[in-house]
Design a protein around this motif. Sequence first.
Motif, PDB file in Angstrom:
ATOM      1  N   GLY A   1       0.731  -1.375  -0.031  1.00  0.00           N
ATOM      2  CA  GLY A   1      -0.060  -0.033   0.096  1.00  0.00           C
ATOM      3  C   GLY A   1       0.839   1.254   0.017  1.00  0.00           C
ATOM      4  O   GLY A   1       0.414   2.340  -0.265  1.00  0.00           O
ATOM      5  N   LYS A   2       1.873   1.237   0.246  1.00  0.00           N
ATOM      6  CA  LYS A   2       2.811   2.332   0.179  1.00  0.00           C
ATOM      7  C   LYS A   2       3.154   2.785  -1.237  1.00  0.00           C
ATOM      8  O   LYS A   2       3.182   2.279  -2.130  1.00  0.00           O
ATOM      9  N   ILE A   3       3.188   4.298  -1.050  1.00  0.00           N
ATOM     10  CA  ILE A   3       3.567   4.882  -2.528  1.00  0.00           C
ATOM     11  C   ILE A   3       4.751   5.273  -2.543  1.00  0.00           C
ATOM     12  O   ILE A   3       5.632   5.560  -1.909  1.00  0.00           O
TER      13      ILE A   3
ATOM     14  N   ALA B   1      -3.460   2.646   0.536  1.00  0.00           N
ATOM     15  CA  ALA B   1      -2.685   3.522   1.062  1.00  0.00           C
ATOM     16  C   ALA B   1      -3.328   3.962   2.610  1.00  0.00           C
ATOM     17  O   ALA B   1      -2.482   4.151   3.371  1.00  0.00           O
ATOM     18  N   LEU B   2      -4.556   4.041   2.760  1.00  0.00           N
ATOM     19  CA  LEU B   2      -5.201   4.385   4.095  1.00  0.00           C
ATOM     20  C   LEU B   2      -4.675   3.072   5.116  1.00  0.00           C
ATOM     21  O   LEU B   2      -4.448   3.414   6.268  1.00  0.00           O
TER      22      LEU B   2
ATOM     23  N   ARG C   1      -1.461   0.663   9.680  1.00  0.00           N
ATOM     24  CA  ARG C   1      -0.810  -0.522  10.068  1.00  0.00           C
ATOM     25  C   ARG C   1       0.718  -0.383   9.942  1.00  0.00           C
ATOM     26  O   ARG C   1       1.460  -0.708  10.946  1.00  0.00           O
ATOM     27  N   TYR C   2       1.182   0.377   9.090  1.00  0.00           N
ATOM     28  CA  TYR C   2       2.637   0.350   9.056  1.00  0.00           C
ATOM     29  C   TYR C   2       3.162   1.754   9.304  1.00  0.00           C
ATOM     30  O   TYR C   2       4.332   2.094   9.721  1.00  0.00           O
TER      31      TYR C   2
ATOM     32  N   ASP D   1       1.946   4.140  11.290  1.00  0.00           N
ATOM     33  CA  ASP D   1       1.951   4.074  12.723  1.00  0.00           C
ATOM     34  C   ASP D   1       2.184   2.874  13.494  1.00  0.00           C
ATOM     35  O   ASP D   1       1.203   2.095  13.935  1.00  0.00           O
ATOM     36  N   ALA D   2       3.454   2.384  13.260  1.00  0.00           N
ATOM     37  CA  ALA D   2       3.789   1.002  13.619  1.00  0.00           C
ATOM     38  C   ALA D   2       3.649   0.761  15.417  1.00  0.00           C
ATOM     39  O   ALA D   2       3.423  -0.204  15.680  1.00  0.00           O
ATOM     40  N   ASP D   3       4.035   1.980  16.001  1.00  0.00           N
ATOM     41  CA  ASP D   3       3.909   1.710  17.423  1.00  0.00           C
ATOM     42  C   ASP D   3       2.515   1.886  17.881  1.00  0.00           C
ATOM     43  O   ASP D   3       2.370   1.710  18.938  1.00  0.00           O
ATOM     44  N   GLY D   4       1.570   2.359  17.146  1.00  0.00           N
ATOM     45  CA  GLY D   4       0.144   2.672  17.516  1.00  0.00           C
ATOM     46  C   GLY D   4       0.005   3.926  18.497  1.00  0.00           C
ATOM     47  O   GLY D   4      -1.010   3.971  19.272  1.00  0.00           O
ATOM     48  N   ASP D   5       0.758   4.634  18.468  1.00  0.00           N
ATOM     49  CA  ASP D   5       0.788   5.958  19.320  1.00  0.00           C
ATOM     50  C   ASP D   5      -0.153   7.059  18.685  1.00  0.00           C
ATOM     51  O   ASP D   5      -0.266   8.041  19.255  1.00  0.00           O
TER      52      ASP D   5
END
Length: 738
Positions: free
Chosen positions: A359-361, A418-419, A424-425, A427-431
Amino acid sequence: MSDVEDHPHDPYVISSVSTRLDLRTRVLKQGDSFVVLDRFGDVEAHGPTEYGLFHQDTRFLSRLGLRMSLPGFIARPLMLLSSAVQKDNALLSVHLTNPGMEDLGQAELPQGALHLMRSQVLWRSALYDQLKLHSYSAAPVSFRLHVFFAADFADIFEARGMTRETRGRLLPPQCTRNQVLLGYEGLDGRPRRTRLSFDPAPAMLGAGEAWYEVVLPPGGEATLQWTIGCEAQAGLEKAAEAEREPTQRPRWHPEACGSMGAHLSAARAAEPTLQTSNSQFDEWMERSLSDLRMLATDTPRGRYPYAGVPWFSTPFGRDGIIAALQSLWFAPDLARGVLWFLASTQAEHESAEQDAQPGKILHETRGGEMAALGEVPFGRYYGSIDSTPLFLMLAGAYYRRTGDADTIRALWPHCERALDWIDRYGDADGDGFIEYARQTDRGLANQGWKDSHDSVFHQAGALAEAPIALCEVQGYTFDAKRSAAQLARMLGDEARALSLEQQAEALRERFEQAFWCEDLGTYAIALDARKAACRVRSSNAGQCLFTGIVRPDRARRVAEQLMSDGGFSGWGIRTIHAQESRFNPMSYHNGSVWPHDCSLIAAGLGRYGLRELASQILGGLFDASMSFDLHRLPELFCGFSRIPGETPTLYPQACSPQAWASAAPLLCLQACLGLDVDGVGNQVHFRNPVLPPFLEQVHLKNLRVRDSTLDLIIARYPHGVGVRLARREGNAKLVVMS
């Protein structure tokens, strides 16, 4: 882009110490090829490393030089009279004359006896070079005209200074009466060839030199021409022209000029025209638009603005998106090409080497030998944290500008991917913040637009440790989710739209709490791995204005910092405030001025109603452009304070032209005018328009809004700026708000 001079391990290292802009190079670009020449139209072996004819990230011509001689004597260089690239960038015209030959016994050949008119055009991966000679001598003259040439087939990264342990092999030259074929077989197995064809056939033609025996009567004329064609297999993401057989390109200069002229006429016809009360401003705008047209390259998925010449003449995700956003009101078709190209190259799998996740651009793609072999990781490289949210921003802005729902429906699966990448990636640490950290030491250490190794730091100067959350990237993500919400609502998914809007508002609240620095009156440039704020005044905060994430009551305080003596140099906004610890006006990202950055800030100021300040930025860039060769804004220039009577200080190795620098005047003008072209509502809005002091009137013709075309006159009156509808075809509405 990367600042590589301060960091020798960066893959973008540049070894040259020359200042490109000081040499007044001449640049032509078309399709997937570009050529950097000196003012004579030559490529000299002793010149800067970026000189030459490049195609698909390989230098196919490393020397091209004209000389005159008499038999038995050393050849002498010609003398320059004038040199200019046409305003539309179609061709380079060079006027030359002969050196004196009296000392060699040729009294009939004093200096200035001959006029040589050289014309060069680049078309379909070939350089067409024509030389017209006219004798003003009263007696017959004879001399030898030499054409020296060479092809080193250096990869673009070799030309920039990287060394390789091994290279491919040069193939034996093949010569006929009027043609030379120089070849190279790369380690990637791809053959690359340079074909030089001469008309008429020269008296002598070898592997690196041709010469003509020229005899002219009094007033006599002659025309010589040669074509230098690049032959290589096309890369996967490269221009459609590159995939045509070489035999389909024109053979000689006149036909190539005609083809180029028709191509440029078609491009101009698809755009509005802009004329103002200031002829110098018009020249600047025309140069900027011509450069943007030149950099816009036809790909199988549509037109894409290659980032810049010489080092970034390839698709860059971030650069292409921003250039498309800057020019969206003026040329929306470019945005469609950018969206489709980036959708087609969206990452499918995880790859540490490529800094890729599904999904990354794209960050960039390269078609050269070193990329194909993995010697550099940029065949397809995804190491930018902002390309993905920017992609969503552009999709939303494109829909609002055009009302093109069919394109959005087709792109929506890519938007959803992309969303998903953001959540998911990103914001890898979920903060709740989007941050980056490269996955291998071969990737870019910093992955925002300021991607030099020292561009993110704390107040005392210590570099920030990854993962890093940049302030402007949170703004991009905020805008991306709001844009995606609008698209979801258009597609009938109200639940998805509400969810995305809630996510955006939650991000805005977290952003204000974590990034605002009350004592500085602005936002921290970033959060580091420990979530500690990098309390540095920077232009990044100005880009937060562009995205709308900034609280309205704090927008003016951010603006005051940006326009303070330490922020605004007089020519533009510095990347770092002059009182910060790492400030250096000659650095790549820590104190220089970037026109594209200034334009995004100007748009942000306009968004919050601060149009007079946006006008100051437009004025600074306009004044700066008057000092640059061809009135062309470079990639960046130094951030020294403006001194009366002096010009801006050039930055060594700045790319020129550069797509997002070329598009900067369009966005700055839009910000001043409060202009919004609403294709969904079939309206053109002006909100509290402002004209800078050097403009009394702007006449905009053939502005297209869906199926309508408008001519508009924006003019200064005693009590403000007004907008008048001069012509309308269709039913689009004009709305002026104050």
